[in-house]
Design an enzyme around this catalytic site. Sequence first.
Site, PDB file in Angstrom:
ATOM      1  N   LYS A 155     -79.439  83.246 -16.341  1.00 56.76           N
ATOM      2  CA  LYS A 155     -80.381  82.492 -17.163  1.00 56.76           C
ATOM      3  C   LYS A 155     -80.352  83.100 -18.566  1.00 56.76           C
ATOM      4  O   LYS A 155     -80.791  84.236 -18.796  1.00 56.76           O
ATOM      5  CB  LYS A 155     -81.783  82.564 -16.553  1.00 56.76           C
ATOM      6  N   GLY A 167     -88.456  91.647 -18.602  1.00 58.62           N
ATOM      7  CA  GLY A 167     -89.302  90.918 -19.538  1.00 58.62           C
ATOM      8  C   GLY A 167     -90.759  91.296 -19.353  1.00 58.62           C
ATOM      9  O   GLY A 167     -91.062  92.401 -18.901  1.00 58.62           O
ATOM     10  N   SER A 168     -91.644  90.358 -19.661  1.00 58.09           N
ATOM     11  CA  SER A 168     -93.068  90.680 -19.680  1.00 58.09           C
ATOM     12  C   SER A 168     -93.671  90.716 -18.278  1.00 58.09           C
ATOM     13  O   SER A 168     -93.160  90.102 -17.340  1.00 58.09           O
ATOM     14  CB  SER A 168     -93.825  89.645 -20.516  1.00 58.09           C
ATOM     15  N   GLU A 175     -88.242  94.256 -14.202  1.00 57.48           N
ATOM     16  CA  GLU A 175     -88.633  95.410 -15.023  1.00 57.48           C
ATOM     17  C   GLU A 175     -89.578  94.845 -16.062  1.00 57.48           C
ATOM     18  O   GLU A 175     -89.169  94.044 -16.900  1.00 57.48           O
ATOM     19  CB  GLU A 175     -87.381  96.021 -15.663  1.00 57.48           C
ATOM     20  N   CYS A 184     -87.568  99.305 -23.964  1.00 57.53           N
ATOM     21  CA  CYS A 184     -88.480  99.411 -22.821  1.00 57.53           C
ATOM     22  C   CYS A 184     -88.920 100.853 -22.619  1.00 57.53           C
ATOM     23  O   CYS A 184     -89.916 101.114 -21.963  1.00 57.53           O
ATOM     24  CB  CYS A 184     -87.825  98.876 -21.557  1.00 57.53           C
ATOM     25  N   GLY A 207     -93.037  88.077 -15.320  1.00 56.92           N
ATOM     26  CA  GLY A 207     -92.515  88.753 -14.134  1.00 56.92           C
ATOM     27  C   GLY A 207     -93.340  88.455 -12.893  1.00 56.92           C
ATOM     28  O   GLY A 207     -92.805  88.192 -11.816  1.00 56.92           O
ATOM     29  N   GLU A 231     -98.815  98.305 -22.897  1.00 58.69           N
ATOM     30  CA  GLU A 231     -97.582  98.355 -23.676  1.00 58.69           C
ATOM     31  C   GLU A 231     -97.716  97.499 -24.928  1.00 58.69           C
ATOM     32  O   GLU A 231     -98.253  96.386 -24.879  1.00 58.69           O
ATOM     33  CB  GLU A 231     -96.407  97.826 -22.843  1.00 58.69           C
TER      34      GLU A 231
END
Lengths: 501, 501
Positions: free
Chosen positions: B156, B211-212, B235, B272, B216, B359
């Site tokens: 994707k 990603g976020s 992640e 990250c 996620g 974060e």
Amino acid sequence: MPVDVSTAPATSSTSTIDALIGRGQEVYFSTRDAQPSMWASWMTAVADALDAAADHLVGIAERETHLTPARLSGEVTRTSGQLRLLAAAALDGSCYELTIDHADPEKTPPRPDLRRMLQGVGPVVVFAASNFPFAFSVLGGDTAAAWAAGCPVLLKIHSGHPELSWATLQVARTALRAAGAPPDWIIGFTGQQAGRQALADPRVKAGAFTGSEHVGRQLLSVAQDRPDPIPFYGELGSVNPVVVLPAAARHQREQIAGGLAASFTLGRGQFCTKPGVVAVPASARLGDAVTAHLSGMDTGALLTESIGRAFVQGTAELGQLPGVLVDHDARSTVESAGPWLGSVRLADVIAAPDAYLAERFGPATLLITYEDTDSTTVATQLASLSSILPGSLTGTVHADLDDESDIALAGTVVDRLRHRCGRIIMNSWPTGVAVAWAMHHGGPWPATTGSLHTSVGPTSIRRFLTPVSFQDMPQGLLPPVLQDGRTDLTRRIDGRLVPAA
Amino acid sequence: MPVDVSTAPATSSTSTIDALIGRGQEVYFSTRDAQPSMWASWMTAVADALDAAADHLVGIAERETHLTPARLSGEVTRTSGQLRLLAAAALDGSCYELTIDHADPEKTPPRPDLRRMLQGVGPVVVFAASNFPFAFSVLGGDTAAAWAAGCPVLLKIHSGHPELSWATLQVARTALRAAGAPPDWIIGFTGQQAGRQALADPRVKAGAFTGSEHVGRQLLSVAQDRPDPIPFYGELGSVNPVVVLPAAARHQREQIAGGLAASFTLGRGQFCTKPGVVAVPASARLGDAVTAHLSGMDTGALLTESIGRAFVQGTAELGQLPGVLVDHDARSTVESAGPWLGSVRLADVIAAPDAYLAERFGPATLLITYEDTDSTTVATQLASLSSILPGSLTGTVHADLDDESDIALAGTVVDRLRHRCGRIIMNSWPTGVAVAWAMHHGGPWPATTGSLHTSVGPTSIRRFLTPVSFQDMPQGLLPPVLQDGRTDLTRRIDGRLVPAA
């Protein structure tokens, strides 16, 4: 603060569970960096104590589970052997994936000193199963695996054999204390709600379960819906398909019929690996041959009343599905169950697979007959069957390995079963589960929740381990197993695998 | 039927995705039993092609991501190196856990011949990340790991760098074709809804995402709510705590301040592993020292407009939290972001941890000051901080290793961080992630969904492998890697680990 777990309430209270988890966490932190050799010695001590207490425990188990003393004694041996094998795996150390990459200032960018290991996740909740009161209960595979990972166990006792469970816990905790281990390396508790509470507690880091798909899904949701989802390993249900190929059915008819009758009635059919559906060529009339072995078999109580009820109801429903012919029916009652055998044509199954291909716990199996006029027709039908099979722990093929047509068909069937079943068996039966390095006991949903892990054998330890890396860490701050100079554990050093000395 | 993926629609249609998945499944079955050496050669061919196309691709990436050519070129090298390292791991073969237990008729019960391996799960959906347009995108770690597991990738494409993604796919597919591999070993597609469709498709067997936390969680639900749940490796987010101990702050103040400034602004803070919170002793006044390094730094666009918006809003919110003093603010706009530094007392954070410890993607970090009047006070405060830290990819400690008090404190802090962070770093910075056997890139939720697996390094291959055992299987029906006589792959034979020859 030691918690007294020698008494046996019907359901552990909320505050009791809270205290037990707190104790489990304390034990985790105090034993986390014990050497694998220490864990192994504790496990071996428990295995020895279990063997020594076998007669006493088997007596209780017989009364609570209705299983035979011979079967139960064999299961004790299997259970202590499993503890010893996983202790040996801990000593070998490869399960911890100990890895050292020394600093390399020549690289671009320069590489720091990196050291990686798998460490125990933390306290683990184990939900005991009913059908193996030793091998999948208090001291079963999940407990052995958690221990070898360095994780204390919070053991949810199965309501089917509470007295045995408390007695086994007593044996284990006494042996642990004598070996210098904290007896609370395993802590028992009771009650379904208490189990859910433990699984939801933030101090608990993984769960393992063997039981029904229904309860397994519920517990999986508890583990996944936490603010911090945790791994949950459920072994839920398995239909364990068997495919008998045409030449095998012609040339080994009697042997296959006898083997099948013995396998699906073993332990009154209460094995997770019981063959539940058996594809057979129509021309072989295998139903008659199997039936001949069933009429003399005794009947008796299943593990629990609810399992007995489900069996009586399940076989009645199965017998009324479109196209099902009942070959043999011992007319089971809730108190006394005996073998049930039915047959149905593959075409009927393909029309509505779910009802026919559901697991039925107890001594029942369903023959699915396919047309065997020629091998192309056989291949087409077996392909159709493979495509509708649910995930299973095992898949079995009976083939005449001197017959070219069977060999060709077997190749195709094995290739397909590899993606529906965790273990593929040739010319034998799935009910025996060897405890060995090469065993896999797992499979695609609903065989297990995860499908990537096994619940039998040394690699089952991986379920309760989580990685951590240390970068440029002084020797004194590293866990002992990652320090320089160890040769007693398997490690990968600068890319090269170095087996334990 | 090859599917044309050379054109780039904004969103792949439902029927396109359906066809692509069908193609992925075909490729899986046709390459599943290719030797690991074959997969390795294909991966190496792609790595070579990527290196050869670096200048062309970096040009596109620079335009689409606003990252510097130097950074992007380094990332290409890292990405091709990762493909080569995982190809080497495939050749070594230990990742497949090849295990042979020969039959042992002397055992009770007799043991059959058992052979176990890990095989690829099937086609895998990989959701590319925005912040590493090479290393965590089309040919990033997830693709490399899936390939080394023998799994085709449905990729994707990230909407942040579509042109680069299609160009990278072109490079990869051309190289695969030239190497004799099916170019559809990787297939690209676009669109969030298409991604969800792919993840829900029964032919797809795993998903990987970077990603976020918000997205996620959604994708995790898609994977888990299927009739047959599949593994999903996300992640999601990481605050990457740093703890600067008192003596280190006194003796290495300038060095630490410069290192921190460089680390949290590297790649405009879009790593990250960016250090997001930094515990510092109040007396060291580290804020002043860090600020001195920030004023000259340039500003510029973040990866995407939405990331820019979130950064401007996030730092504004952070600056208004109770007790936060803004040490430096580059007055970022959506189009041009620069460093932001704030300070807050630990007591304020403990009163309401969530807001402070979230974060914040981009060049911002928050100093958390603790009182350092004496080492007991320090220990108590750091224990409190550890207990509220969310799961992170990394945890960093700066300690003066010639100071006994720092060493003692470091021991305690490392011990606690081991359960909150996947990688613990001593006296360095977390932003560098070496691609090495001993690397772990993962951590407790929300760092990753699973916390048991890494997304960097050879052990990341395990995510896309599932066990299968063969019992009493004739040699000709076994997968080649389990047949007798192979010495080129690491295997465990009758309990003994035999490294690859």
